[in-house]
Motif scaffolding. Sequence first.
Motif, PDB file in Angstrom:
ATOM      1  N   MET A   1     -77.921 -30.183 -94.025  1.00 29.44           N
ATOM      2  CA  MET A   1     -77.209 -29.173 -94.793  1.00 29.44           C
ATOM      3  C   MET A   1     -75.922 -28.837 -94.041  1.00 29.44           C
ATOM      4  N   VAL A   2     -74.810 -28.848 -94.751  1.00 25.77           N
ATOM      5  CA  VAL A   2     -73.517 -28.496 -94.154  1.00 25.77           C
ATOM      6  C   VAL A   2     -72.969 -27.324 -94.949  1.00 25.77           C
ATOM      7  N   TYR A   3     -72.501 -26.289 -94.262  1.00 26.81           N
ATOM      8  CA  TYR A   3     -72.005 -25.135 -95.011  1.00 26.81           C
ATOM      9  C   TYR A   3     -70.856 -24.463 -94.260  1.00 26.81           C
ATOM     10  N   THR A   4     -70.108 -23.649 -95.013  1.00 31.79           N
ATOM     11  CA  THR A   4     -69.121 -22.774 -94.372  1.00 31.79           C
ATOM     12  C   THR A   4     -69.099 -21.423 -95.089  1.00 31.79           C
ATOM     13  N   THR A   5     -68.890 -20.367 -94.309  1.00 32.16           N
ATOM     14  CA  THR A   5     -68.587 -19.060 -94.908  1.00 32.16           C
ATOM     15  C   THR A   5     -67.175 -18.667 -94.460  1.00 32.16           C
ATOM     16  N   GLY A   6     -66.428 -19.656 -93.984  1.00 31.42           N
ATOM     17  CA  GLY A   6     -65.080 -19.384 -93.495  1.00 31.42           C
ATOM     18  C   GLY A   6     -65.053 -19.199 -91.988  1.00 31.42           C
ATOM     19  N   HIS A   7     -66.202 -19.314 -91.344  1.00 30.99           N
ATOM     20  CA  HIS A   7     -66.278 -19.191 -89.880  1.00 30.99           C
ATOM     21  C   HIS A   7     -66.763 -20.513 -89.310  1.00 30.99           C
ATOM     22  N   GLY A   8     -65.991 -21.542 -89.546  1.00 35.09           N
ATOM     23  CA  GLY A   8     -66.361 -22.875 -89.082  1.00 35.09           C
ATOM     24  C   GLY A   8     -67.258 -23.584 -90.090  1.00 35.09           C
ATOM     25  N   VAL A   9     -67.397 -24.878 -89.873  1.00 29.56           N
ATOM     26  CA  VAL A   9     -68.263 -25.699 -90.724  1.00 29.56           C
ATOM     27  C   VAL A   9     -69.392 -26.185 -89.824  1.00 29.56           C
ATOM     28  N   HIS A  10     -70.616 -25.930 -90.245  1.00 27.58           N
ATOM     29  CA  HIS A  10     -71.754 -26.251 -89.389  1.00 27.58           C
ATOM     30  C   HIS A  10     -72.780 -27.090 -90.145  1.00 27.58           C
ATOM     31  N   GLY A  11     -73.401 -28.038 -89.435  1.00 29.38           N
ATOM     32  CA  GLY A  11     -74.390 -28.916 -90.056  1.00 29.38           C
ATOM     33  C   GLY A  11     -75.757 -28.733 -89.415  1.00 29.38           C
ATOM     34  N   PHE A  12     -76.779 -28.683 -90.240  1.00 33.13           N
ATOM     35  CA  PHE A  12     -78.165 -28.475 -89.788  1.00 33.13           C
ATOM     36  C   PHE A  12     -79.033 -29.618 -90.303  1.00 33.13           C
ATOM     37  N   THR A  13     -79.938 -30.080 -89.464  1.00 33.10           N
ATOM     38  CA  THR A  13     -80.847 -31.154 -89.880  1.00 33.10           C
ATOM     39  C   THR A  13     -82.242 -30.567 -90.066  1.00 33.10           C
TER      40      THR A  13
END
Length: 347
Positions: free
Chosen positions: A182-194
């Motif tokens: 899952m990759v997401y952003t709320t405007g505070h960086g883009v982060h990916g989770f497995t």
Amino acid sequence: MALDELNHDSEKRIGISFTEHIAEIQHRLSPAARGELTSLLLHLMMAAKIISRETRKAALVDVLGLTGRTNVQGEKVQKLDEYADDIIIRHLRYTGHLCVMSSEEHEDTIQIPERYALGNYTLTFDPLDGSSNIDANVSIGTIFSIQRRISDGTTGTREDILQRGKNQVCAGYVIYGPGTIMVYTTGHGVHGFTLDPSVGEFLLSHPDIHIPEEGKIYSVNEGNYFNWEAPTRQLVDALKSSNNYRGKPYSGRYIGSLVADFHRNLLYGGIFLYPADSKHPSGKLRLLPEANPLALVVEHAGGLATTGSQRILDIEPRRLHHRVPLIIGSRKDVEFAESFYSKEAEA
Ligand code: AFP
């Protein structure tokens, strides 16, 4: 490390769960927030875990294949599309965080049943993008976009959904591939989770994703070459020759599953295009459930997303299933692409 020694980057520790990560961010950036968005995202991740489980066992339980019906886009509906659509609606409608939803699979908005409370957010989603690839076991994905409600009546409205992409408060995707990411952003960086299936949690695996400034990959359905307009043909000719700003040919990579093509280019650098052509004069991809969320992700990762002449996030949606040409990826590659369309406009 003692708990009080955690610094402000504690939400970016590799292996931290999504639940803890999002709670840390909320605590640091909006301590007064009521946690509505956090709770909404956690419910969405629950739905994603179920879809992930079903896509994995699909071949075993005869979920694969077509339902025999067509959706509002005139496309054949796969059984898993319907399943994913249903799971997301059922897991989100009762949360009290949404006022209205919109899915690529539905012609109109999806209202929150009267028995549930209304919330301050909207959810637009493509439940299972790339579904024509399901039977070949190719990676597919769920794309999501969250905005704040703007209406104030007793139900959410179409206008709540029809907002420009720059108004999104959160966007991302879940890719169901060899692993579920899952990759997401709320405007505070883009982060990916497995997703770690042994604990049933998304764990941080790709903190602070930055797309390389320039890539080596171009992704486009070149079978449409003779249907393209002149600038698109010239651009693709330039990308596969040495006649580009890098002075060497790009590699062609095209899966035909937007989330998978986008995710690879986000990590490795490159450019994805689904331009207008004579069969799709406005492009094939949908602004609200596909282009906008990926545009928010790519911009926060340092890349760009455009139609060739307009920033995707600035487009005013005219209808729920508004389609747009999409050129998205590494900053320099997208700028190079734009130069072909601006030359044409000047001419
Ligand atoms: P499906 O969901 O019908 O497989 O469509 C996938 C998609 O919307 C997107 O994921 C791809 O990038 C694009 O269409 C592929 O389109 P082409 O088959 O025309 O190249």
